[in-house]
Design a protein around this motif. Sequence first.
Motif, PDB file in Angstrom:
ATOM      1  N   ALA A  31      29.664  37.670  52.057  1.00  0.00           N
ATOM      2  CA  ALA A  31      29.573  39.052  51.593  1.00  0.00           C
ATOM      3  C   ALA A  31      28.838  39.124  50.256  1.00  0.00           C
ATOM      4  CB  ALA A  31      30.974  39.653  51.470  1.00  0.00           C
ATOM      5  N   LEU A  32      29.165  38.206  49.361  1.00  0.00           N
ATOM      6  CA  LEU A  32      28.498  38.154  48.057  1.00  0.00           C
ATOM      7  C   LEU A  32      26.999  37.949  48.214  1.00  0.00           C
ATOM      8  CD1 LEU A  32      28.329  37.754  44.944  1.00  0.00           C
ATOM      9  CD2 LEU A  32      28.904  35.345  45.350  1.00  0.00           C
ATOM     10  N   PHE A  33      26.611  36.952  49.014  1.00  0.00           N
ATOM     11  CA  PHE A  33      25.196  36.647  49.164  1.00  0.00           C
ATOM     12  C   PHE A  33      24.460  37.777  49.884  1.00  0.00           C
ATOM     13  CE2 PHE A  33      25.617  31.710  48.960  1.00  0.00           C
ATOM     14  CZ  PHE A  33      26.194  31.834  47.706  1.00  0.00           C
ATOM     15  N   ARG A  88      35.944  45.146  47.785  1.00  0.00           N
ATOM     16  CA  ARG A  88      35.609  46.426  47.153  1.00  0.00           C
ATOM     17  C   ARG A  88      34.955  46.233  45.791  1.00  0.00           C
ATOM     18  NH1 ARG A  88      41.200  49.395  49.222  1.00  0.00           N
ATOM     19  NH2 ARG A  88      40.427  49.825  51.342  1.00  0.00           N
ATOM     20  N   GLU A  89      35.343  45.187  45.065  1.00  0.00           N
ATOM     21  CA  GLU A  89      34.702  44.913  43.776  1.00  0.00           C
ATOM     22  C   GLU A  89      33.228  44.555  43.941  1.00  0.00           C
ATOM     23  OE1 GLU A  89      36.864  42.030  41.466  1.00  0.00           O
ATOM     24  OE2 GLU A  89      38.771  43.081  41.769  1.00  0.00           O
ATOM     25  N   LEU A  90      32.870  44.038  45.101  1.00  0.00           N
ATOM     26  CA  LEU A  90      31.462  43.745  45.388  1.00  0.00           C
ATOM     27  C   LEU A  90      30.657  44.999  45.667  1.00  0.00           C
ATOM     28  CD1 LEU A  90      31.513  40.632  47.780  1.00  0.00           C
ATOM     29  CD2 LEU A  90      30.643  40.715  45.432  1.00  0.00           C
ATOM     30  N   GLY A  91      31.346  46.108  45.904  1.00  0.00           N
ATOM     31  CA  GLY A  91      30.659  47.310  46.355  1.00  0.00           C
ATOM     32  C   GLY A  91      30.479  47.323  47.849  1.00  0.00           C
ATOM     33  N   ALA A  92      31.248  46.469  48.548  1.00  0.00           N
ATOM     34  CA  ALA A  92      31.205  46.415  50.007  1.00  0.00           C
ATOM     35  C   ALA A  92      32.363  47.228  50.581  1.00  0.00           C
ATOM     36  CB  ALA A  92      31.285  44.966  50.489  1.00  0.00           C
ATOM     37  N   THR A  93      32.345  47.417  51.889  1.00  0.00           N
ATOM     38  CA  THR A  93      33.364  48.208  52.586  1.00  0.00           C
ATOM     39  C   THR A  93      34.289  47.274  53.353  1.00  0.00           C
ATOM     40  OG1 THR A  93      31.784  50.020  52.840  1.00  0.00           O
ATOM     41  CG2 THR A  93      33.773  50.080  54.217  1.00  0.00           C
ATOM     42  N   TYR A  94      35.587  47.496  53.217  1.00  0.00           N
ATOM     43  CA  TYR A  94      36.567  46.637  53.891  1.00  0.00           C
ATOM     44  C   TYR A  94      37.139  47.347  55.112  1.00  0.00           C
ATOM     45  CZ  TYR A  94      40.449  43.461  54.691  1.00  0.00           C
ATOM     46  OH  TYR A  94      41.314  42.570  55.256  1.00  0.00           O
ATOM     47  N   HIS A  95      37.308  46.567  56.192  1.00  0.00           N
ATOM     48  CA  HIS A  95      37.911  47.085  57.423  1.00  0.00           C
ATOM     49  C   HIS A  95      39.004  46.121  57.875  1.00  0.00           C
ATOM     50  CE1 HIS A  95      34.342  49.742  58.090  1.00  0.00           C
ATOM     51  NE2 HIS A  95      33.690  48.717  57.554  1.00  0.00           N
ATOM     52  N   ARG A 137      30.822  35.964  37.165  1.00  0.00           N
ATOM     53  CA  ARG A 137      31.773  34.865  36.986  1.00  0.00           C
ATOM     54  C   ARG A 137      33.217  35.329  37.174  1.00  0.00           C
ATOM     55  NH1 ARG A 137      27.165  33.238  36.970  1.00  0.00           N
ATOM     56  NH2 ARG A 137      26.329  31.579  35.679  1.00  0.00           N
ATOM     57  N   GLY A 138      33.522  36.538  36.745  1.00  0.00           N
ATOM     58  CA  GLY A 138      34.880  37.054  36.906  1.00  0.00           C
ATOM     59  C   GLY A 138      35.267  37.178  38.367  1.00  0.00           C
ATOM     60  N   TRP A 139      34.323  37.637  39.185  1.00  0.00           N
ATOM     61  CA  TRP A 139      34.593  37.780  40.619  1.00  0.00           C
ATOM     62  C   TRP A 139      34.768  36.408  41.262  1.00  0.00           C
ATOM     63  CZ3 TRP A 139      32.592  36.422  45.368  1.00  0.00           C
ATOM     64  CH2 TRP A 139      33.041  37.168  46.470  1.00  0.00           C
ATOM     65  N   LEU A 140      33.881  35.466  40.944  1.00  0.00           N
ATOM     66  CA  LEU A 140      33.981  34.127  41.512  1.00  0.00           C
ATOM     67  C   LEU A 140      35.300  33.453  41.148  1.00  0.00           C
ATOM     68  CD1 LEU A 140      30.401  32.644  40.921  1.00  0.00           C
ATOM     69  CD2 LEU A 140      31.388  33.333  43.114  1.00  0.00           C
TER      70      LEU A 140
END
Length: 349
Positions: free
Chosen positions: A190-192, A216-223, A313-316
């Motif tokens: 998802a990150l890449f 969600r922190e990535l700006g992606a949508t979760y299902h 770095r915080g997300w990783l």
Amino acid sequence: MKAITVEPKKPGTAKLMDIPEPGVHEGSVLVQAVAVGVCGTDVEIVEGKYGWAPPGQKHLVLGHESLGRVIDPGPTSGLKKGDLVVGIVRRPDPVPCPNCAVGEWDMCSNGLYTERGIKEINGYMSEYWRIEPEYAIKVDPTLGLLGVLLEPSSVVAKALEQVGLIGRRSFWEPRTALITGAGPIGLLAALFAKLYGLDVHVLDRAAGGLKVDLVRELGATYHSGSVKDLDFEPDTIIECTGVGQVIAESIQRIGANGIVCLAGIGHGGASPTSSIADVASAAVLRNNVIVGSVNANKRHWYRASQYLARADRGWLTKLITRIEKPENFMKALQRSPDDIKVVIQFSDI
């Protein structure tokens, strides 16, 4: 020195034991272990499902997700003392097959490759290890302990490369990517995919918690739920669960001309409700491609290191949910529901 070892294919034999320090014949670069990531492969080897000791030896040193500090760079490595490095896992077969001959050992065609911590070469779960310079990848020093994520990241880099290469068979402008599974591979995918600029969706069983927050922190949508219930057709799906039902639904849900990349390895389970013929028909009629992707070669390791260096770095940091000491390695092998990536730390960063 201390090392975590197992007698391959013998359950209950994993232990922390003293072994000789590695000799120069194992590689000119001497490395002090910092950390080793734990994954399902390690668990299965400990359970006796597979694994191969080095020729003539009884024990296999575990661990293929490495991070270490160079102690002695040797005469020709281009590294220097103190550099952070990870070790590539697979080595080409000695024949070699055509793919191994050109450095694409991840595509080995005869199965004679070897792998550190898995097949016929000791792994990285020891206080010190040696490596050949050409198989050492330098890590951005600002990553610190997060450099241990480079091995799962290399697998993701290859999967996305495969999707891109296949996509160029025709005019194809992908906009949406679905990642099935929110484990380490899925979250890194998802990150890449976000770094590629895609509209990313992640599907997993969890209804809440850290995985949902990370997506969600990535700006992606979760299902959560089933692939078949999604209200859109992805341009590409990176399948990271290995679950038969999810795979079948992904093939039927992919958009026209889309690509399903199977990056998860399953082990049986309930049969999907759709027949194989129905699944195949869905792929044929819409010009879909289904591709399997496993392992990585040096090109993918390099690309993965670049992607990680660009990441927040915080997300990783949140991907590493637990750190254990070597003497507690059995706890590291026991996964809890809240775990994403568990790490065994041998020394301070």
